[in-house]
Design an enzyme around this catalytic site. Sequence first.
Site, PDB file in Angstrom:
ATOM      1  N   TYR A 111       5.800  16.223  32.272  1.00  0.00           N
ATOM      2  CA  TYR A 111       6.821  16.994  32.928  1.00  0.00           C
ATOM      3  C   TYR A 111       7.560  17.627  31.867  1.00  0.00           C
ATOM      4  O   TYR A 111       8.335  18.505  31.647  1.00  0.00           O
ATOM      5  CB  TYR A 111       7.616  16.236  33.803  1.00  0.00           C
ATOM      6  CG  TYR A 111       8.679  16.719  34.636  1.00  0.00           C
ATOM      7  CD1 TYR A 111       8.243  17.723  35.755  1.00  0.00           C
ATOM      8  CD2 TYR A 111      10.184  16.464  34.255  1.00  0.00           C
ATOM      9  CE1 TYR A 111       9.438  18.285  36.400  1.00  0.00           C
ATOM     10  CE2 TYR A 111      10.915  17.138  35.035  1.00  0.00           C
ATOM     11  CZ  TYR A 111      10.647  18.100  36.208  1.00  0.00           C
ATOM     12  OH  TYR A 111      11.841  18.713  36.746  1.00  0.00           O
ATOM     13  N   ASN A 143      12.531  28.681  40.254  1.00  0.00           N
ATOM     14  CA  ASN A 143      12.972  27.176  40.446  1.00  0.00           C
ATOM     15  C   ASN A 143      11.747  26.266  40.973  1.00  0.00           C
ATOM     16  O   ASN A 143      11.847  25.002  40.948  1.00  0.00           O
ATOM     17  CB  ASN A 143      13.910  27.540  41.799  1.00  0.00           C
ATOM     18  CG  ASN A 143      14.220  25.850  42.323  1.00  0.00           C
ATOM     19  OD1 ASN A 143      14.794  25.160  41.732  1.00  0.00           O
ATOM     20  ND2 ASN A 143      14.058  25.774  43.649  1.00  0.00           N
ATOM     21  N   ILE A 177       2.694  31.414  43.476  1.00  0.00           N
ATOM     22  CA  ILE A 177       3.044  32.191  42.424  1.00  0.00           C
ATOM     23  C   ILE A 177       2.019  31.717  41.226  1.00  0.00           C
ATOM     24  O   ILE A 177       2.226  32.143  40.051  1.00  0.00           O
ATOM     25  CB  ILE A 177       4.358  32.089  41.986  1.00  0.00           C
ATOM     26  CG1 ILE A 177       4.743  30.659  41.857  1.00  0.00           C
ATOM     27  CG2 ILE A 177       5.125  32.969  43.071  1.00  0.00           C
ATOM     28  CD1 ILE A 177       6.433  30.550  41.219  1.00  0.00           C
TER      29      ILE A 177
END
Length: 266
Positions: free
Chosen positions: A158, A93, A69
């Site tokens: 992150y 997710n 994706i």
Amino acid sequence: MMGMKLEHASVVLTGAAGGIGAPTARALFAAGARLLLVGRHAGRLAALMRSLDPQAGDRSRVDVLAVDIGTPAGIEAVRSVALARHVNVLINNAGLASFGRLGALDEAHILQAVTTNLVAPMLLTRALLPGLQDQPAAAVLNVGSVLGRLALPGFSVYSATKFGLRGFSEALRRELAGTKVRVQYFGPRVTQTGFNSPEVEAYNQETGAGTDPPEVVAAALLTLLRSGAAERFLGVPEKYAVRVNGLAPAALDAAFKRHRLALPDA
């Protein structure tokens, strides 16, 4: 507050074969949802589908799509199948771990983390939004992290991606207020999966980080979907720390000296 009735849900779940993804898929299936499991590894997705439906004969209930994706072709593939399946729930997710001092992270890794954790969910949501808006009720649930509101040493990249995902969720929730599409943000703390490298495991042990089994995280995700709430963070004291951090982030800086000292050398 109206939430999602999972027995009426047709779900796209990205990162479906991962540490949180697989137990989430099992929990959704048990709740009666129809699933399109999306990931990059066809073998893992097929194994997960067989574990949900041993006969693997009813693709209307569970199907898989092995795509990246992070690419336009992958997003278009998901969009096309999602329309055919009348998808009304998108769970973003899929994620990429990133840990270490900023100077130790190379450019390719930083770009990949930002693409996987932030850009891809934004573009996939954009692609699926017209179809979601055609449904009687729909939801976009973005799986972020406690680190999307509470940034720690060693997680600069992150946290940046998860702060961004939370900001995207908040803005889109307000943009779509009054429509049929609800936007939610889910912030688990450390989850006991292979997502964590040995270095992260050592860091978490040194800093006393609280952890949750993936099945507990999956159950909390479903609770959020059903509730219709805007966001949910897991863990104590984490859920309280994110509130304080939101009000006065600089006041917490000194509290993370232990985390800074626990970082591996660059």
